[in-house]
Design a protein around this motif. Structure first.
Motif, short mmCIF file in Angstrom:
data_model
loop_
_atom_site.label_atom_id
_atom_site.label_comp_id
_atom_site.label_asym_id
_atom_site.label_seq_id
_atom_site.Cartn_x
_atom_site.Cartn_y
_atom_site.Cartn_z
N GLN A 44 0.83 -1.19 0.00
CA GLN A 44 0.00 0.00 0.00
C GLN A 44 0.87 1.25 0.00
N ALA A 45 0.38 2.31 -0.62
CA ALA A 45 1.16 3.55 -0.72
C ALA A 45 1.48 4.10 0.67
N LEU A 46 0.48 4.13 1.54
CA LEU A 46 0.67 4.54 2.93
C LEU A 46 0.81 3.27 3.75
N ARG A 47 2.02 3.01 4.25
CA ARG A 47 2.27 1.76 4.96
C ARG A 47 3.37 1.95 6.00
N VAL A 48 3.47 0.99 6.90
CA VAL A 48 4.58 0.94 7.84
C VAL A 48 5.75 0.28 7.11
N GLY A 49 6.90 0.93 7.15
CA GLY A 49 8.05 0.45 6.40
C GLY A 49 8.86 -0.60 7.14
N ASP A 50 9.98 -0.97 6.55
CA ASP A 50 10.86 -2.00 7.08
C ASP A 50 11.42 -1.57 8.44
N ARG A 51 11.25 -2.43 9.44
CA ARG A 51 11.74 -2.14 10.80
C ARG A 51 12.91 -3.03 11.19
N GLU A 52 13.44 -3.81 10.27
CA GLU A 52 14.48 -4.78 10.61
C GLU A 52 15.67 -4.12 11.31
N GLY A 53 16.06 -4.68 12.45
CA GLY A 53 17.21 -4.19 13.20
C GLY A 53 16.86 -3.21 14.30
N ARG A 54 15.66 -2.66 14.30
CA ARG A 54 15.30 -1.67 15.32
C ARG A 54 15.07 -2.32 16.68
N MET A 55 15.40 -1.57 17.73
CA MET A 55 15.15 -2.00 19.11
C MET A 55 14.04 -1.11 19.68
N LEU A 56 13.09 -1.75 20.38
CA LEU A 56 11.99 -1.01 20.99
C LEU A 56 11.77 -1.51 22.41
N PRO A 57 11.27 -0.65 23.30
CA PRO A 57 10.95 -1.11 24.65
C PRO A 57 9.89 -2.22 24.61
N ALA A 58 10.17 -3.32 25.28
CA ALA A 58 9.27 -4.47 25.22
C ALA A 58 7.89 -4.15 25.78
N HIS A 59 7.82 -3.30 26.81
CA HIS A 59 6.53 -3.02 27.43
C HIS A 59 5.67 -2.06 26.61
N LEU A 60 6.23 -1.53 25.50
CA LEU A 60 5.48 -0.64 24.62
C LEU A 60 5.14 -1.29 23.28
N ALA A 61 6.07 -2.09 22.74
CA ALA A 61 5.86 -2.73 21.44
C ALA A 61 4.82 -3.85 21.56
N SER A 62 4.01 -4.05 20.52
CA SER A 62 2.95 -5.06 20.60
C SER A 62 3.52 -6.46 20.80
N GLY A 63 4.54 -6.82 20.02
CA GLY A 63 5.15 -8.14 20.18
C GLY A 63 5.82 -8.29 21.53
N GLY A 64 6.44 -7.21 22.03
CA GLY A 64 7.07 -7.25 23.34
C GLY A 64 6.05 -7.47 24.44
N ARG A 65 4.92 -6.79 24.35
CA ARG A 65 3.85 -6.97 25.33
C ARG A 65 3.33 -8.39 25.31
N ALA A 66 3.17 -8.94 24.10
CA ALA A 66 2.70 -10.32 23.99
C ALA A 66 3.68 -11.29 24.63
N LEU A 67 4.97 -11.04 24.47
CA LEU A 67 5.99 -11.91 25.06
C LEU A 67 6.04 -11.77 26.58
N LEU A 68 5.98 -10.54 27.08
CA LEU A 68 5.99 -10.34 28.52
C LEU A 68 4.80 -11.03 29.19
N ALA A 69 3.67 -11.05 28.51
CA ALA A 69 2.47 -11.67 29.06
C ALA A 69 2.60 -13.18 29.20
N ARG A 70 3.56 -13.78 28.49
CA ARG A 70 3.79 -15.22 28.56
C ARG A 70 4.84 -15.61 29.61
N LEU A 71 5.52 -14.62 30.19
CA LEU A 71 6.58 -14.92 31.15
C LEU A 71 6.02 -15.07 32.55
#
Length: 248
Positions: A122-149
């Motif tokens: 899509q013309a308006l889209r989220v671009g490539d994020r490969e290599g980026r670091m994000l706070p786990a308690h803010l990122a969606s995948g990080g939150r999902a992982l913390l909820a499993r610990l």
């Protein structure tokens, strides 16, 4: 929403991407590096030589290049390479199903690192994020992982608020919300204009803690999309976990 800057310096971008590849996927030959970056072999050689000079890489006896001292403490080695290879077809399937960009990330302490992205067209889209670091308690995948610990794992990561800079009650609240939903939502918590839904891959206590996410411009997001997005993510995460199990 943060996408690739229009003023980006191509050589810098290539060098940074190459450092990420060495860190996440292990040793590369010059030809391999050139193919991954889409550059000439001579260009890849010059980039690798500069990374060696700055201790981001080192050349092995077999003439391939590996992560150097600067990157080694964060290196995921073969496990990330294997995870990425397994997950990429499922990321692409997620893009086809949802029409949005899909990401794979791994948990590193109190942060998540993006290790693969499949962009939508899509013309308006989220671009490539490969290599980026994000706070786990803010990122969606990080939150999902913390909820499993379990509590011991959470204590190990967030027990010292002075060190992490993250209030424990904030982490606990996020974990409760995610467990209640069964998936995680990041609605502009990491970037203005970006909304993402995340799901953990398998049990983080067994193997490399990984998660998938679907990310989109907030302008295109609506709560009524959640059931379909959550179902697509759950199916993809289960498929990745099954493929990892079958291939182990």
């Amino acid at each position: 929403m943060q996408n690739k800057p229009t003023y980006s310096i191509e050589s810098v971008d290539h060098a940074l991407r190459l450092a990420v590849l060495l860190q996440q996927e292990g040793p590369l030959g010059v030809s391999d590096a050139a193919a991954r970056l889409g550059v000439a072999r001579s260009t890849a050689h010059r980039l690798l030589a500069m990374l060696v000079y700055r201790s981001f890489a080192e050349q092995r006896d077999d003439r391939r290049y590996a992560a150097g001292p600067v990157l080694r403490s964060w290196s995921g080695g073969d496990s990330v390479t294997h995870l990425r290879e397994i997950a990429l077809p499922h990321l692409r399937a997620l893009v086809r199903r949802t029409g949005e960009t899909a990401n794979l990330m791994v948990l590193r302490g109190t942060q998540v690192q993006m290790v693969a992205t499949a962009e939508c067209d899509q013309a308006l889209r989220v671009g490539d994020r490969e290599g980026r670091m994000l706070p786990a308690h803010l990122a969606s995948g990080g939150r999902a992982l913390l909820a499993r610990l379990d509590r011991a794992e959470i204590d190990a990561r967030y027990g010292d608020e002075d060190r992490t800079g993250v209030a424990r009650e904030v982490v606990e609240r996020t974990i409760r919300q995610t467990r209640r939903r069964g998936f995680a939502i990041n609605d502009q918590s990491t970037e203005a204009g970006l909304t993402a839904i995340g799901q953990a891959v398998g049990d983080p206590a067994q193997g490399l803690p990984a998660a998938l996410s679907v990310a989109m411009p907030t302008a295109r997001y609506h709560r009524r999309m959640l059931p379909d997005l959550a179902a697509a993510l759950d199916e993809a995460a289960r498929a990745v976990a099954q493929d990892l199990h079958d291939d182990s």
